[in-house]
Design a protein around this motif. Sequence first.
Motif, PDB file in Angstrom:
ATOM      1  N   LEU A 209     -34.017  39.396  17.566  1.00 56.85           N
ATOM      2  CA  LEU A 209     -34.991  39.491  17.951  1.00 56.85           C
ATOM      3  C   LEU A 209     -35.173  40.829  18.451  1.00 56.85           C
ATOM      4  O   LEU A 209     -34.263  41.877  18.123  1.00 56.85           O
ATOM      5  CB  LEU A 209     -35.348  38.766  18.979  1.00 56.85           C
ATOM      6  CG  LEU A 209     -35.354  37.702  19.587  1.00 56.85           C
ATOM      7  CD1 LEU A 209     -35.770  36.983  21.282  1.00 56.85           C
ATOM      8  CD2 LEU A 209     -36.715  36.957  18.786  1.00 56.85           C
ATOM      9  N   ASP A 210     -36.727  40.994  17.717  1.00 55.96           N
ATOM     10  CA  ASP A 210     -37.079  42.455  17.853  1.00 55.96           C
ATOM     11  C   ASP A 210     -36.494  43.092  18.836  1.00 55.96           C
ATOM     12  O   ASP A 210     -36.113  44.020  19.809  1.00 55.96           O
ATOM     13  CB  ASP A 210     -38.565  42.726  17.007  1.00 55.96           C
ATOM     14  CG  ASP A 210     -38.416  43.999  17.363  1.00 55.96           C
ATOM     15  OD1 ASP A 210     -38.156  44.538  16.924  1.00 55.96           O
ATOM     16  OD2 ASP A 210     -40.025  44.577  17.712  1.00 55.96           O
ATOM     17  N   ALA A 211     -36.962  42.271  20.044  1.00 58.27           N
ATOM     18  CA  ALA A 211     -36.663  42.072  21.608  1.00 58.27           C
ATOM     19  C   ALA A 211     -35.468  41.416  22.193  1.00 58.27           C
ATOM     20  O   ALA A 211     -36.020  41.069  23.336  1.00 58.27           O
ATOM     21  CB  ALA A 211     -38.676  41.732  21.680  1.00 58.27           C
TER      22      ALA A 211
ATOM     23  N   LEU B  18     -34.820  42.123  25.862  1.00 58.96           N
ATOM     24  CA  LEU B  18     -35.897  41.843  27.067  1.00 58.96           C
ATOM     25  C   LEU B  18     -35.699  39.996  26.875  1.00 58.96           C
ATOM     26  O   LEU B  18     -36.110  39.808  28.568  1.00 58.96           O
ATOM     27  CB  LEU B  18     -37.701  42.168  26.598  1.00 58.96           C
ATOM     28  CG  LEU B  18     -38.573  41.457  27.160  1.00 58.96           C
ATOM     29  CD1 LEU B  18     -38.440  42.607  28.284  1.00 58.96           C
ATOM     30  CD2 LEU B  18     -40.335  42.025  26.461  1.00 58.96           C
ATOM     31  N   TYR B  19     -35.875  39.725  26.058  1.00 59.21           N
ATOM     32  CA  TYR B  19     -35.081  37.559  26.032  1.00 59.21           C
ATOM     33  C   TYR B  19     -34.113  37.978  27.000  1.00 59.21           C
ATOM     34  O   TYR B  19     -34.339  36.567  28.087  1.00 59.21           O
ATOM     35  CB  TYR B  19     -34.905  37.605  24.932  1.00 59.21           C
ATOM     36  CG  TYR B  19     -34.379  36.210  23.948  1.00 59.21           C
ATOM     37  CD1 TYR B  19     -35.399  35.016  24.148  1.00 59.21           C
ATOM     38  CD2 TYR B  19     -33.012  36.175  24.089  1.00 59.21           C
ATOM     39  CE1 TYR B  19     -34.503  33.800  23.843  1.00 59.21           C
ATOM     40  CE2 TYR B  19     -32.224  35.179  23.975  1.00 59.21           C
ATOM     41  CZ  TYR B  19     -33.653  34.226  24.350  1.00 59.21           C
ATOM     42  OH  TYR B  19     -32.197  32.356  23.610  1.00 59.21           O
TER      43      TYR B  19
ATOM     44  N   ALA C 189     -34.941  38.021  30.380  1.00 54.01           N
ATOM     45  CA  ALA C 189     -36.352  37.133  31.008  1.00 54.01           C
ATOM     46  C   ALA C 189     -35.890  36.165  30.471  1.00 54.01           C
ATOM     47  O   ALA C 189     -36.022  35.123  32.396  1.00 54.01           O
ATOM     48  CB  ALA C 189     -37.217  37.200  29.446  1.00 54.01           C
TER      49      ALA C 189
ATOM     50  N   ALA D  11     -33.475  35.364  34.052  1.00 50.95           N
ATOM     51  CA  ALA D  11     -33.910  34.605  35.355  1.00 50.95           C
ATOM     52  C   ALA D  11     -34.712  33.714  35.911  1.00 50.95           C
ATOM     53  O   ALA D  11     -34.425  33.693  37.051  1.00 50.95           O
ATOM     54  CB  ALA D  11     -35.359  35.943  35.231  1.00 50.95           C
TER      55      ALA D  11
ATOM     56  N   GLU E 108     -32.260  31.817  38.525  1.00 52.83           N
ATOM     57  CA  GLU E 108     -32.808  32.130  39.757  1.00 52.83           C
ATOM     58  C   GLU E 108     -33.163  30.905  40.519  1.00 52.83           C
ATOM     59  O   GLU E 108     -32.965  30.589  41.585  1.00 52.83           O
ATOM     60  CB  GLU E 108     -33.177  33.258  40.203  1.00 52.83           C
ATOM     61  CG  GLU E 108     -32.157  34.793  40.053  1.00 52.83           C
ATOM     62  CD  GLU E 108     -33.549  35.205  39.946  1.00 52.83           C
ATOM     63  OE1 GLU E 108     -34.666  35.784  40.279  1.00 52.83           O
ATOM     64  OE2 GLU E 108     -32.876  36.615  38.799  1.00 52.83           O
TER      65      GLU E 108
ATOM     66  N   ILE F 295     -31.374  46.072  35.339  1.00 54.90           N
ATOM     67  CA  ILE F 295     -32.443  46.111  34.528  1.00 54.90           C
ATOM     68  C   ILE F 295     -32.497  47.771  33.598  1.00 54.90           C
ATOM     69  O   ILE F 295     -32.744  48.588  32.820  1.00 54.90           O
ATOM     70  CB  ILE F 295     -33.565  45.794  34.289  1.00 54.90           C
ATOM     71  CG1 ILE F 295     -33.370  44.001  33.995  1.00 54.90           C
ATOM     72  CG2 ILE F 295     -34.268  45.828  33.388  1.00 54.90           C
ATOM     73  CD1 ILE F 295     -34.851  43.107  34.558  1.00 54.90           C
TER      74      ILE F 295
ATOM     75  N   LEU G 233     -34.714  47.847  21.194  1.00 49.23           N
ATOM     76  CA  LEU G 233     -34.818  46.359  21.751  1.00 49.23           C
ATOM     77  C   LEU G 233     -34.240  45.303  21.625  1.00 49.23           C
ATOM     78  O   LEU G 233     -33.289  44.185  22.171  1.00 49.23           O
ATOM     79  CB  LEU G 233     -36.126  45.849  22.658  1.00 49.23           C
ATOM     80  CG  LEU G 233     -36.607  46.867  23.963  1.00 49.23           C
ATOM     81  CD1 LEU G 233     -37.822  45.765  23.541  1.00 49.23           C
ATOM     82  CD2 LEU G 233     -36.111  46.607  24.993  1.00 49.23           C
TER      83      LEU G 233
END
Lengths: 166, 392
Positions: B129-131, B134-135, B138, B141, B144, B178, B191
């Motif tokens: 992934l380009d991000a 972030l993946y 994300a 998280a 939780e 992070i 990223l």
Amino acid sequence: MTLPFLIVAALTIAAAVAAMTLRNLVHCSLALVGAFVGLAAAYLQLDAQFVGFAQVLVYVGAVAILIVFAVLLTRGGEAPAGTVFSSSWKWGALVAAVVFGLLAWAIKNSFASDRRPTPQVEATVKQIGEALMTKFVLPLEVIGLLLTAALIGAVIIAMRDEAKSK
Amino acid sequence: MAESLDQVFVNLKHWLVALLPPGNLQSWASLIISVAAILVVFATLFAITTVLERKGLGRIQNRYGPNRVGPFGFLQFVADGIKSLIKEDLVPRAADKVVHFLAPIAMLVPLALTLAVLPCGRNMAALELDAGLLYFFAVGAGAELAVFMAGWSSRNKYSLFGAMRAIAQMVSYEVPLILSAVTVIMLVGSLSPVKIVEAQQTYHGWLPDWFVFTPWGLAGFLLFIIAATAESNRSPFDLPEGESEIIAGYFIEYSGFKFAIFFMAEYFGMFAAGGMAATLFLGGYAAPAAWLGFIPSWAWFFAKMMGFIFFLIWLRGTLPRLRQDQLMNFAWKFMLPMALINIVAAAMWHFMPPGLPRWLVCSAFVVGPYLLLGRGLFGQQKLGKRVYRYAD
């Protein structure tokens, strides 16, 4: 209207309806998380990776936890005894339907609907970052200032309580 | 030879996919093979790691550890797995049945998903992934909320305590986690985990160009592994489980295979943290020296990841548990300022020309605040003879 979109849309709407109609507040907030995730999936289907993952990070990772904590700290998460519907829900539904119809009519007749589809632009995270740091740097800084002020405000509220109790 | 060994799994996958008729079927097969490979490899690693952990802890505590099943007890995980499969699945009568059932799944799925972006070897990232980073954060998280679901639905005071502790801890330590990764993103300018690893492939004299061998990288690496240990609720940050206080925390009311799933999710979280620490700071699948390049890249990745796991087992056997206020003070008063200052140090590294001055300035930016913060926070504590308020 592809099949994956239909599945995601149906799940999102089902979760949103569940969030409004379930009796237990904690169940409602968990259903709301389902709606958040569905929305993130819709963003991902539109090739908006950054927005989709940010949606998950912020809403599922932080806002949902906040809602759940707020529910637990206020009403204990117990189901209410009576019905969850307000006595005037029919009027509410009527108003909602009228507003929806008006908005739908306005959008249908606006210039936005007969706009040519723009060529597919690949919005990479890098481009978003560059835009934020050059073109939109002032709004970014203002939002940063606002959030810092909110943070300091929260700390001050918490601190005053502690001083009183001493 | 080394080249083919390096790409053996990639070639195997291509060969398997090519057996199918071209078209949609091939892309689906490619996806399913990647997912199956991730699940099989990491589940097997989980099984082996449970035995290694029990053996390691036994070694640290001067006892044998499991030594009955198989050679040296190394087949203990088979016995454990069969036991948890055939054990009765107890659900408390007062429990919220649906949420109680969903919680282990909601815990395992996000943590298994995070494993997908790790580049386990050259051309071996299941999801490019380009991000990607972030993946990773994300999706991670999402765990939780599963902790909350487990703690709340059990209708047990101890499990709710454990869930509250776990959430407070995970939310607090996510920030430095992070922020310490942000330094690498800044320096690489991407990223994507694959690009981050590719940026660390060169060698500088006898040292590889890993980010851990820079002042900001070392500080970032240490902050990252501390925060990652806290994120995966491992000792010395295992307050959510705290056996002596709240018995087992949020999964106290789980038994049988549901408990095994929580256990597995915890280990998946550890693998993800170790793999990401290796990717960000330790060069991912890169060999530590150019002449060691004949060893395949995936072997290096898994060696680094298992090194992190070994470090966690070692910590668990050695360190006592923190107190809740110490945990929070450490996160917000030490980790967070250090992570923020480290970002400034990384920015200085980026803008100064290579050479000795850059090293000195960046080191000063890391070591100075470390000393000041450490001394300052230590001075605040009133250390002395321990006073027992209630136990006397």
